[in-house]
Design a protein around this motif. Structure first.
Motif, short mmCIF file in Angstrom:
data_model
loop_
_atom_site.label_atom_id
_atom_site.label_comp_id
_atom_site.label_asym_id
_atom_site.label_seq_id
_atom_site.Cartn_x
_atom_site.Cartn_y
_atom_site.Cartn_z
N ALA A 162 0.83 -1.21 0.00
CA ALA A 162 0.00 0.00 0.00
C ALA A 162 0.87 1.26 0.00
N GLY A 163 1.86 1.29 0.84
CA GLY A 163 2.74 2.45 0.90
C GLY A 163 3.60 2.60 -0.35
N LEU A 164 3.95 1.48 -0.95
CA LEU A 164 4.81 1.53 -2.13
C LEU A 164 4.05 1.96 -3.39
N VAL A 165 2.78 1.62 -3.46
CA VAL A 165 2.02 1.98 -4.67
C VAL A 165 1.34 3.35 -4.55
N TYR A 166 1.35 3.87 -3.33
CA TYR A 166 0.72 5.19 -3.14
C TYR A 166 1.43 6.22 -4.01
N GLY A 167 0.67 6.93 -4.78
CA GLY A 167 1.21 7.98 -5.62
C GLY A 167 1.60 7.52 -7.01
N LYS A 168 1.57 6.23 -7.27
CA LYS A 168 1.89 5.75 -8.61
C LYS A 168 0.71 6.04 -9.52
N GLU A 169 1.02 6.39 -10.75
CA GLU A 169 -0.03 6.85 -11.64
C GLU A 169 -0.53 5.81 -12.62
N THR A 170 0.30 4.83 -12.96
CA THR A 170 -0.15 3.87 -13.96
C THR A 170 -0.35 2.49 -13.32
N VAL A 171 -1.21 1.73 -13.97
CA VAL A 171 -1.48 0.37 -13.52
C VAL A 171 -0.22 -0.48 -13.64
N ARG A 172 0.53 -0.21 -14.69
CA ARG A 172 1.75 -0.98 -14.92
C ARG A 172 2.76 -0.80 -13.78
N GLU A 173 2.91 0.40 -13.27
CA GLU A 173 3.82 0.66 -12.14
C GLU A 173 3.35 -0.08 -10.89
N ILE A 174 2.04 -0.04 -10.65
CA ILE A 174 1.46 -0.72 -9.48
C ILE A 174 1.65 -2.23 -9.59
N GLN A 175 1.39 -2.78 -10.79
CA GLN A 175 1.58 -4.23 -11.00
C GLN A 175 3.03 -4.62 -10.78
N ALA A 176 3.97 -3.83 -11.23
CA ALA A 176 5.39 -4.14 -11.08
C ALA A 176 5.78 -4.18 -9.60
N ILE A 177 5.26 -3.26 -8.82
CA ILE A 177 5.56 -3.23 -7.39
C ILE A 177 4.97 -4.45 -6.68
N ILE A 178 3.70 -4.75 -6.99
CA ILE A 178 3.04 -5.92 -6.37
C ILE A 178 3.76 -7.20 -6.77
N ASP A 179 4.11 -7.32 -8.06
CA ASP A 179 4.83 -8.49 -8.55
C ASP A 179 6.16 -8.66 -7.81
N GLU A 180 6.91 -7.55 -7.64
CA GLU A 180 8.19 -7.59 -6.95
C GLU A 180 8.02 -8.04 -5.50
#
Length: 193
Positions: free
Chosen positions: A142-160
């Motif tokens: 949640a803290g890592l994806v906060y402020g990310k603008e694209t779905v792709r960035e969020i998916q990359a963080i969750i995947d990692e």
């Protein structure tokens, strides 16, 4: 007064009559097979009075009247061949179970099998770690994806983050396997060649 011929004829006819009364004549090996007993049991039966046609000896095989022997055993022990067969099957099952148990103990001593309690404990520990790590994922991501603008960035963080959890979980088992391999190598080096 009887003549020799009439006495002889009387004896021959008596023997023929007796043979007609007798059932199947078998030797010792055939009797053991037919009655489904061992040779030692047959010897015991003979010493206890098992009827025989000819005791044998001096190169002659002992012979037995199969039906008379079966009847003798039935009267003496109340056993039939079926009783002995089921007893032999029970003994065979017992021997097979004992052999399986001995084999299992041997495999256990060589580390080829482990007690189910140990496996259950290990799995419970593993599932507990998986559960806690998976439940922590939303908090961490949640803290890592906060402020990310694209779905792709969020998916990359969750995947990692998922991969990090999986690596942590598997690294424990990889380390244990490596330690076991090192221990095996050390033992082999210590053994005389």
């Amino acid at each position: 007064m009887r003549t020799f011929k009439s006495v002889l004829l009387y004896c021959v006819n008596g023997i023929k009559t007796e043979r007609k009364k007798m059932g199947t004549i078998v030797d010792r090996n055939q009797l053991v097979e037919e009655m489904q007993i061992g040779h030692s049991t047959l010897t015991k039966y003979i010493s206890q009075g098992l009827p025989y046609v000819d005791r044998g000896g001096s190169g002659r095989l002992a012979t037995f009247d199969l039906e008379a022997c079966k009847q003798w055993r039935q009267e003496r022990y109340g056993k039939t061949a079926d009783d002995d067969e089921s007893m032999q099957q029970a003994r065979l099952r017992k021997l097979q179970a004992e052999a399986s148990l001995a084999e299992l103990e041997l495999q256990k001593s060589h580390g080829q099998v482990i007690p189910i309690e140990d496996v259950a404990e290990e799995l419970a520990d593993l599932f507990s770690k998986i559960k806690s790590q998976l439940l922590a994922l939303p908090v961490i991501t949640a803290g890592l994806v906060y402020g990310k603008e694209t779905v792709r960035e969020i998916q990359a963080i969750i995947d990692e983050q998922i991969r990090i959890v999986l690596i942590e979980l598997s690294s424990k088992y990889i380390k244990e396997e490596e330690q076991e391999d090192e221990l095996t190598r050390d033992i082999k080096q210590e053994l005389p060649q």
